[in-house]
Design a protein around this motif. Structure first.
Motif, PDB file in Angstrom:
ATOM      1  N   TYR A  51      68.898  64.755  38.088  1.00  0.00           N
ATOM      2  CA  TYR A  51      68.022  64.585  36.918  1.00  0.00           C
ATOM      3  C   TYR A  51      67.100  65.772  36.700  1.00  0.00           C
ATOM      4  O   TYR A  51      66.935  66.230  35.565  1.00  0.00           O
ATOM      5  CB  TYR A  51      67.189  63.311  37.045  1.00  0.00           C
ATOM      6  CG  TYR A  51      66.146  63.207  35.960  1.00  0.00           C
ATOM      7  CD1 TYR A  51      66.525  62.973  34.636  1.00  0.00           C
ATOM      8  CD2 TYR A  51      64.785  63.392  36.242  1.00  0.00           C
ATOM      9  CE1 TYR A  51      65.581  62.919  33.620  1.00  0.00           C
ATOM     10  CE2 TYR A  51      63.839  63.337  35.233  1.00  0.00           C
ATOM     11  CZ  TYR A  51      64.238  63.104  33.923  1.00  0.00           C
ATOM     12  OH  TYR A  51      63.306  63.059  32.920  1.00  0.00           O
ATOM     13  N   GLU A  52      66.487  66.285  37.752  1.00  0.00           N
ATOM     14  CA  GLU A  52      65.548  67.390  37.585  1.00  0.00           C
ATOM     15  C   GLU A  52      66.241  68.628  37.023  1.00  0.00           C
ATOM     16  O   GLU A  52      65.652  69.366  36.222  1.00  0.00           O
ATOM     17  CB  GLU A  52      64.874  67.716  38.923  1.00  0.00           C
ATOM     18  CG  GLU A  52      63.942  66.622  39.428  1.00  0.00           C
ATOM     19  CD  GLU A  52      62.792  66.325  38.472  1.00  0.00           C
ATOM     20  OE1 GLU A  52      62.347  67.259  37.767  1.00  0.00           O
ATOM     21  OE2 GLU A  52      62.356  65.157  38.411  1.00  0.00           O
ATOM     22  N   GLN A  53      67.484  68.849  37.438  1.00  0.00           N
ATOM     23  CA  GLN A  53      68.221  69.987  36.907  1.00  0.00           C
ATOM     24  C   GLN A  53      68.560  69.783  35.429  1.00  0.00           C
ATOM     25  O   GLN A  53      68.504  70.721  34.629  1.00  0.00           O
ATOM     26  CB  GLN A  53      69.495  70.223  37.721  1.00  0.00           C
ATOM     27  CG  GLN A  53      69.231  70.703  39.143  1.00  0.00           C
ATOM     28  CD  GLN A  53      70.504  71.059  39.883  1.00  0.00           C
ATOM     29  OE1 GLN A  53      71.438  71.606  39.307  1.00  0.00           O
ATOM     30  NE2 GLN A  53      70.544  70.759  41.175  1.00  0.00           N
ATOM     31  N   VAL A  54      68.908  68.556  35.059  1.00  0.00           N
ATOM     32  CA  VAL A  54      69.189  68.266  33.651  1.00  0.00           C
ATOM     33  C   VAL A  54      67.927  68.438  32.817  1.00  0.00           C
ATOM     34  O   VAL A  54      67.952  69.032  31.722  1.00  0.00           O
ATOM     35  CB  VAL A  54      69.754  66.846  33.481  1.00  0.00           C
ATOM     36  CG1 VAL A  54      69.993  66.539  32.001  1.00  0.00           C
ATOM     37  CG2 VAL A  54      71.054  66.670  34.259  1.00  0.00           C
ATOM     38  N   LEU A  55      66.816  67.933  33.320  1.00  0.00           N
ATOM     39  CA  LEU A  55      65.552  68.050  32.602  1.00  0.00           C
ATOM     40  C   LEU A  55      65.198  69.518  32.364  1.00  0.00           C
ATOM     41  O   LEU A  55      64.797  69.905  31.252  1.00  0.00           O
ATOM     42  CB  LEU A  55      64.444  67.370  33.397  1.00  0.00           C
ATOM     43  CG  LEU A  55      63.045  67.377  32.775  1.00  0.00           C
ATOM     44  CD1 LEU A  55      63.053  66.670  31.426  1.00  0.00           C
ATOM     45  CD2 LEU A  55      62.041  66.731  33.727  1.00  0.00           C
ATOM     46  N   HIS A  56      65.363  70.338  33.378  1.00  0.00           N
ATOM     47  CA  HIS A  56      65.107  71.775  33.234  1.00  0.00           C
ATOM     48  C   HIS A  56      66.053  72.400  32.208  1.00  0.00           C
ATOM     49  O   HIS A  56      65.645  73.247  31.405  1.00  0.00           O
ATOM     50  CB  HIS A  56      65.276  72.464  34.587  1.00  0.00           C
ATOM     51  CG  HIS A  56      65.208  73.960  34.515  1.00  0.00           C
ATOM     52  ND1 HIS A  56      64.049  74.651  34.193  1.00  0.00           N
ATOM     53  CD2 HIS A  56      66.170  74.918  34.703  1.00  0.00           C
ATOM     54  CE1 HIS A  56      64.293  75.950  34.198  1.00  0.00           C
ATOM     55  NE2 HIS A  56      65.570  76.142  34.494  1.00  0.00           N
ATOM     56  N   VAL A  58      67.519  71.055  29.564  1.00  0.00           N
ATOM     57  CA  VAL A  58      67.353  70.663  28.160  1.00  0.00           C
ATOM     58  C   VAL A  58      65.944  70.929  27.635  1.00  0.00           C
ATOM     59  O   VAL A  58      65.697  70.774  26.428  1.00  0.00           O
ATOM     60  CB  VAL A  58      67.713  69.176  27.934  1.00  0.00           C
ATOM     61  CG1 VAL A  58      69.117  68.884  28.429  1.00  0.00           C
ATOM     62  CG2 VAL A  58      66.699  68.248  28.575  1.00  0.00           C
ATOM     63  N   LYS A  59      65.019  71.347  28.484  1.00  0.00           N
ATOM     64  CA  LYS A  59      63.647  71.585  28.058  1.00  0.00           C
ATOM     65  C   LYS A  59      63.607  72.580  26.901  1.00  0.00           C
ATOM     66  O   LYS A  59      64.221  73.638  26.937  1.00  0.00           O
ATOM     67  CB  LYS A  59      62.827  72.130  29.233  1.00  0.00           C
ATOM     68  CG  LYS A  59      61.344  72.287  28.917  1.00  0.00           C
ATOM     69  CD  LYS A  59      60.580  72.767  30.143  1.00  0.00           C
ATOM     70  CE  LYS A  59      59.095  72.911  29.839  1.00  0.00           C
ATOM     71  NZ  LYS A  59      58.335  73.379  31.033  1.00  0.00           N
ATOM     72  N   GLY A  60      62.903  72.209  25.841  1.00  0.00           N
ATOM     73  CA  GLY A  60      62.774  73.083  24.681  1.00  0.00           C
ATOM     74  C   GLY A  60      63.898  72.969  23.676  1.00  0.00           C
ATOM     75  O   GLY A  60      63.872  73.630  22.634  1.00  0.00           O
ATOM     76  N   SER A  61      64.888  72.127  23.966  1.00  0.00           N
ATOM     77  CA  SER A  61      66.043  71.997  23.067  1.00  0.00           C
ATOM     78  C   SER A  61      65.707  71.147  21.852  1.00  0.00           C
ATOM     79  O   SER A  61      64.920  70.194  21.926  1.00  0.00           O
ATOM     80  CB  SER A  61      67.221  71.349  23.800  1.00  0.00           C
ATOM     81  OG  SER A  61      67.592  72.098  24.932  1.00  0.00           O
ATOM     82  N   ALA A  91      66.382  62.771  30.190  1.00  0.00           N
ATOM     83  CA  ALA A  91      65.951  64.157  30.006  1.00  0.00           C
ATOM     84  C   ALA A  91      65.725  64.465  28.532  1.00  0.00           C
ATOM     85  O   ALA A  91      64.749  65.145  28.171  1.00  0.00           O
ATOM     86  CB  ALA A  91      66.990  65.105  30.602  1.00  0.00           C
ATOM     87  N   CYS A  92      66.608  63.973  27.662  1.00  0.00           N
ATOM     88  CA  CYS A  92      66.439  64.211  26.226  1.00  0.00           C
ATOM     89  C   CYS A  92      65.199  63.507  25.691  1.00  0.00           C
ATOM     90  O   CYS A  92      64.473  64.062  24.847  1.00  0.00           O
ATOM     91  CB  CYS A  92      67.682  63.758  25.466  1.00  0.00           C
ATOM     92  SG  CYS A  92      69.111  64.850  25.670  1.00  0.00           S
ATOM     93  N   LYS A  93      64.934  62.324  26.197  1.00  0.00           N
ATOM     94  CA  LYS A  93      63.718  61.621  25.782  1.00  0.00           C
ATOM     95  C   LYS A  93      62.482  62.398  26.222  1.00  0.00           C
ATOM     96  O   LYS A  93      61.521  62.569  25.459  1.00  0.00           O
ATOM     97  CB  LYS A  93      63.711  60.206  26.363  1.00  0.00           C
ATOM     98  CG  LYS A  93      64.710  59.272  25.688  1.00  0.00           C
ATOM     99  CD  LYS A  93      64.976  58.022  26.495  1.00  0.00           C
ATOM    100  CE  LYS A  93      63.798  57.119  26.633  1.00  0.00           C
ATOM    101  NZ  LYS A  93      64.154  55.842  27.324  1.00  0.00           N
ATOM    102  N   ALA A  94      62.502  62.889  27.453  1.00  0.00           N
ATOM    103  CA  ALA A  94      61.355  63.640  27.972  1.00  0.00           C
ATOM    104  C   ALA A  94      61.145  64.944  27.217  1.00  0.00           C
ATOM    105  O   ALA A  94      60.007  65.397  27.021  1.00  0.00           O
ATOM    106  CB  ALA A  94      61.548  63.920  29.462  1.00  0.00           C
TER     107      ALA A  94
END
Length: 311
Positions: A51-56, A58-61, A91-94
């Motif tokens: 999850y943390e890698q996915v969050l990183h 997609v950040k800013g997308s 991740a997309c929600k965050a």
């Protein structure tokens, strides 16, 4: 200029979508375990099971395309797909990003007649049950308003540059290129729907640009009526300068091949799509976007020209 992030950036559809996004002047981020370095794009290595890698990643997308493919094994799918979908959704929600999930048609099962976006989920395979589950997971998020998302569905595909990920590529074009007879699974005399990859890629971008498209399921452009295997092979033979003949691979032979080939063994539960008519309707997309799918004649010709140009 929006940031479009491609999860599963080394796959067939990502390869077709990238030039569309670049031609439209969009900012592109490529994400996979080992993303390629392509001029004009950003690359991030990430494991979608983390999850943390996915969050990183997609950040800013603004838009995230979920184009991920994993090992073609029912047990792996049952273990990993729910984790992947939950990671990407969260991740997309965050990141406050919109999500477009490139899905298949396994969840519908065997259908008599046209398959549309309102066809009930009645999977007849383990993989189909997995895909129904992850689709329903995303649908629940869309209904709740927690996430702006789209489910974009396609069936098997063909097109220029499409090789080992396409039955038509492997059984028809590649065989003809080698001077061999075309092959087809189980039944060459029933209609079998295909998506043309350039159409699928263009459609994904069109969906990303339509506010009204979000919160819905869309079938990507697919010519109707679908051709039978023999009709498809006849077109390919004409363009490839090959013999118009086919070897139909029967069920017993595919089973024997599956003893030695894990991929073919995993394909067995999906062969209802080859044994019976498989009609996939994209009428909803065509009507909404005033889109005419590339004809089989034009698509097969372009695909054949690509294969013939290869060394």
């Amino acid at each position: 200029m929006a940031l479009h992030t491609l999860l599963g950036a080394n796959g067939t559809i990502a390869s077709a979508l990238l030039p569309v996004l670049q031609a439209e002047g969009q900012q592109v981020r490529l994400v996979s375990r080992a993303p390629k370095s392509i001029p004009g794009t950003e690359s991030i290595a990430a494991d979608v099971l983390d999850y943390e890698q996915v969050l990183h990643a997609v950040k800013g997308s603004d838009i995230v395309y979920m184009l991920v493919g994993i090992q073609y094994n029912a047990s792996v799918w049952e273990r990993d797909w729910p984790v992947i979908m939950r990671n990407v959704i969260n991740a997309c929600k965050a990141a406050n990003a919109r999500l477009i999930f490139f899905d298949n048609a396994y969840m519908y099962g065997k259908v008599d007649g046209d398959i549309t976006e309102t066809t009930p989920y009645r999977p007849v395979s383990r993989k189909g049950k997995v895909r129904a589950g992850v689709a329903q997971m995303l649908e629940a998020e869309m209904r709740s308003g927690a996430l702006k998302g789209i489910i974009a569905r396609a069936v098997d595909f063909y097109g220029p540059g499409v090789t080992d990920k396409s039955a038509a590529g492997v059984l028809v074009f590649a065989n003809m290129k080698k001077g061999k007879k075309a092959q087809w699974f189980l039944n060459a005399d029933v209609p079998r729907a295909y998506n043309y990859t350039p159409d699928a890629a263009r459609a994904l971008y069109m969906l990303s640009q339509s506010e009204a498209a979000f919160g819905q399921i869309w079938h990507l452009p697919c010519v109707s009526p679908a051709l039978t295997g023999r009709q498809f092979i006849q077109l390919a033979a004409k363009e490839m300068g090959a013999k118009n003949s086919v070897t139909v691979l029967p069920k017993w032979l595919l089973k024997v091949i599956g003893w030695f080939n894990p991929f073919m063994r995993e394909m067995q539960e999906m062969h209802y799509q080859d044994a019976f008519p498989f009609r996939f309707s994209s009428a909803k997309f065509e009507k909404h976007f005033h889109f005419t799918p590339t004809s089989y004649e034009a698509g097969v010709k372009a695909t054949a020209q690509w294969y013939l140009a290869q060394p």
